[in-house]
Design an enzyme around this catalytic site. Structure first.
Site, PDB file in Angstrom:
ATOM      1  N   CYS A 112      -2.583   7.218 -10.432  1.00 12.96           N
ATOM      2  CA  CYS A 112      -2.379   6.072 -11.125  1.00 12.96           C
ATOM      3  C   CYS A 112      -4.145   5.637 -11.396  1.00 12.96           C
ATOM      4  CB  CYS A 112      -1.816   4.834 -10.541  1.00 12.96           C
ATOM      5  SG  CYS A 112       0.060   5.279  -9.891  1.00 12.96           S
ATOM      6  N   GLU A 135       3.683  -0.628   2.809  1.00 13.79           N
ATOM      7  CA  GLU A 135       2.933  -1.371   1.947  1.00 13.79           C
ATOM      8  C   GLU A 135       3.532  -2.608   1.435  1.00 13.79           C
ATOM      9  OE1 GLU A 135       0.033   2.018   0.267  1.00 13.79           O
ATOM     10  OE2 GLU A 135       1.586   1.027  -1.280  1.00 13.79           O
ATOM     11  N   SER A 184      -1.005  -1.921  -0.691  1.00 17.43           N
ATOM     12  CA  SER A 184      -1.764  -0.894  -1.612  1.00 17.43           C
ATOM     13  C   SER A 184      -2.946  -1.134  -2.211  1.00 17.43           C
ATOM     14  CB  SER A 184      -0.713  -0.823  -2.990  1.00 17.43           C
ATOM     15  OG  SER A 184      -1.193  -0.302  -4.137  1.00 17.43           O
TER      16      SER A 184
END
Length: 557
Positions: A194, A443, A469
């Protein structure tokens, strides 16, 4: 000295092993060369790993060019993003240890001379580095690179986190479903890890800072041709590492780990680095405690800033000079003599690197902040430690006092947030989500993103024995140790209790009379375990606490 592979490939005793290889098309010439294992986490499940099949072919070409023989095998790899916000997230951290164990088993069973580690994403990268440190063989890490950003939205390029924020905006009536779908179609335009500085890209940068990857390689985008050039060069380098017997523990040292901690502080990297670096240090037999993170972060300026702490993303960071430019800026704080896979020191590798974009990478003398992007807190709510990321927190929220809203699971908290049952000024407490209690230390990504979408990110705080995260922002504190499942103070919090967060003062306090807490402790009973069978049950019994890296001990002390 005879190579490891030759010990099981020499005629006539080991002709049977040669026959097994020849059944797959290996020649006598192949079997006389260094046998280089390639641990490849390729799959069509993880976008950050989607291109690793192509990357592996480039690595193989480099190995052959340098006179080695590549031998590839598969490694599991789960996608944090796809696992976020549901039961699957409990399985993510435990994959880290499975990855390390499986690489150890494959490398030792087949006696490879060296190992190339191919991965890009959150738990896969540290799992592979843990395996390298444990095996102490010549090893090099190669990642697949980050994806490009999507269209500009609210002053920054969209990414996969934009979707969950948009869900909150949809609930508020700010956008419609058609707009949500358009974002879904365009926010992740290419494969790759990402495009923000989450745990995946943080750990790839850390691999480079440790000296385990080629200089400047961490943030080469997945779709750039340089990604394949890096892979091919890494293939050539691993053969030279075998020839020199330059093994992983000669590179992963106390000095290189301190370099990695400083790099993480200087770029405002993920809080998960404070979970993974202790685990890597454990495998390298290097003592490491949480206090080091705070000491080094306090004395390391925040040099680089990117999404989620700023609008620009990791592609901008790469184009501005990336890891080498940041490390050169803080070189006076580093152990520049630390060895790397290039056969040169980190100081030699970064010399002359410069930032080309001060909007992303500033100077040592004029940083974004005089202190780095990670802080370790202690106090009555976190006797053993808790971790937060000041670089991702609005300066107005660095101190916060509020009344507790307690939830015994992430799911309960998320539902309350979606039902708009959270009030400004509250501290959301999510517990029984640590390594043992989760199990798997999930998370709290979704909770923070929902709060952001609802406009509450700067009005409430969130504390948890789970983790976050690397993309989260807002006032959050995680990794609270001891966790609730071990009877830590977080298990004793009740609705309405005052909690004080003081990040500059490094304190996390539960403002309840100690005598009252003792009474609660006497009456405390842990919640029933969520999992009573399978690997998660095993993990819950074996995992250490977050302040110890949630490791599974596997050697006699």
């Amino acid at each position: 000295m005879m190579r490891r592979s030759q010990r099981i490939l020499t005629r006539p005793e080991w002709s049977i092993n040669r026959a097994y290889y020849k059944a797959m098309g290996y020649s006598d010439t192949d079997l006389e060369k260094p046998m280089i294992g390639i641990a490849n986490a390729w799959s069509t499940t993880v976008p950050g790993h989607y291109n690793l099949r192509q990357v592996a072919e480039a690595v193989k070409e480099g190995i052959r060019q340098a006179g080695g023989t590549p031998v590839e095998f598969g490694v599991i790899g789960a996608c944090d993003g796809i696992a976020e916000g549901h039961e699957g997230m409990r399985y993510i951290l435990p994959t880290r240890d499975i990855i390390a164990h499986s690489i150890e088993l494959m490398v030792q069973a087949h006696q490879y001379d060296g190992i190339v580690l191919l991965g890009s994403c959150d738990k896969i990268v540290p799992g592979m580095l843990m395996a390298a440190a444990r095996l102490d063989l010549p090893a090099i890490f190669v990642n697949g690179g980050p994806m490009l950003g999507g269209p500009v939205l609210h002053g920054r390029k969209a990414d996969t986190t934009s979707i969950i924020e948009a869900v909150g905006r949809l609930k508020q009536g700010e956008i419609n479903e058609e707009e949500l779908v358009r974002m879904e179609d365009s926010c992740a335009p290419t494969c790759g890890s990402c495009s923000f500085l989450g745990t995946a890209n943080t750990m790839c940068c850390i691999a480079e800072a440790l000296g385990m990857s080629l200089t400047g390689s961490a943030m080469v985008p997945a779709v750039y041709n340089d990604r394949l050039k890096v892979a091919q060069e890494s293939g050539r380098v691993i053969v030279s590492l075998v020839e020199k017997n330059l093994t992983a523990r000669k590179i992963i040292t106390r000095e290189s780990i301190e370099n990695a901690v400083r790099l993480n502080a200087a770029i405002g990297g993920s809080t998960n680095a404070a979970l993974h670096l202790p685990a890597i240090a454990y495998e390298a037999k290097i003592p490491l405690d949480m206090e080091l993170f705070d000491i080094l972060s306090r004395s390391t300026p925040l040099i680089a800033k990117m999404n989620p702490a700023a609008p620009l993303n990791v592609i901008d960071f790469y184009e501005a000079g990336g890891v080498p430019a940041v490390m050169e800026e803080i070189a006076n704080l580093l152990h520049t003599g630390a060895m790397t896979v290039t056969g040169k020191t980190i100081g030699e590798n970064i010399k002359g690197s410069k930032s080309t974009n001060p909007a992303v990478i500033k100077t040592f003398r004029e940083p974004f902040s005089p202190m780095g992007g990670l802080a370790v807190l202690y106090g009555s709510l976190a006797p053993n430690s808790a971790v937060t990321k000041p670089a991702a927190i609005n300066p107005n929220m660095l101190t916060f006092k509020g009344s507790a809203r307690v939830f015994d699971s992430e799911e309960e908290a998320n539902q309350a947030i979606l039902n708009k049952a959270i009030n400004p000024g509250e501290v959301i407490v999510i517990r029984y989500e640590g390594p043992k209690g989760g199990p798997g230390m999930p998370e709290m990504f979704k909770a923070m993103k929902l709060l952001y979408g609802l406009g509450l990110a700067d009005k409430v705080a969130l504390v948890t024995d789970g983790r976050f995260s690397g993309t989260n922002n807002g006032c959050f504190v995680g990794h609270i140790s001891p966790e609730a499942a071990e009877g830590g103070p977080i298990a004793l919090v009740q609705d309405g209790d005052l909690i004080e967060i003081d990040i500059p003062g490094r304190k996390l306090e539960l403002l309840v009379d100690p005598e009252e807490l003792e009474k609660r402790k006497e009456n405390w009973r842990p919640v029933p375990p969520r999992v009573t069978e399978g690997y998660l049950y095993l993990y819950s019994k074996l995992a250490e606490s977050a302040d110890k890296g949630a490791i599974i001990k596997h050697r006699a002390e």
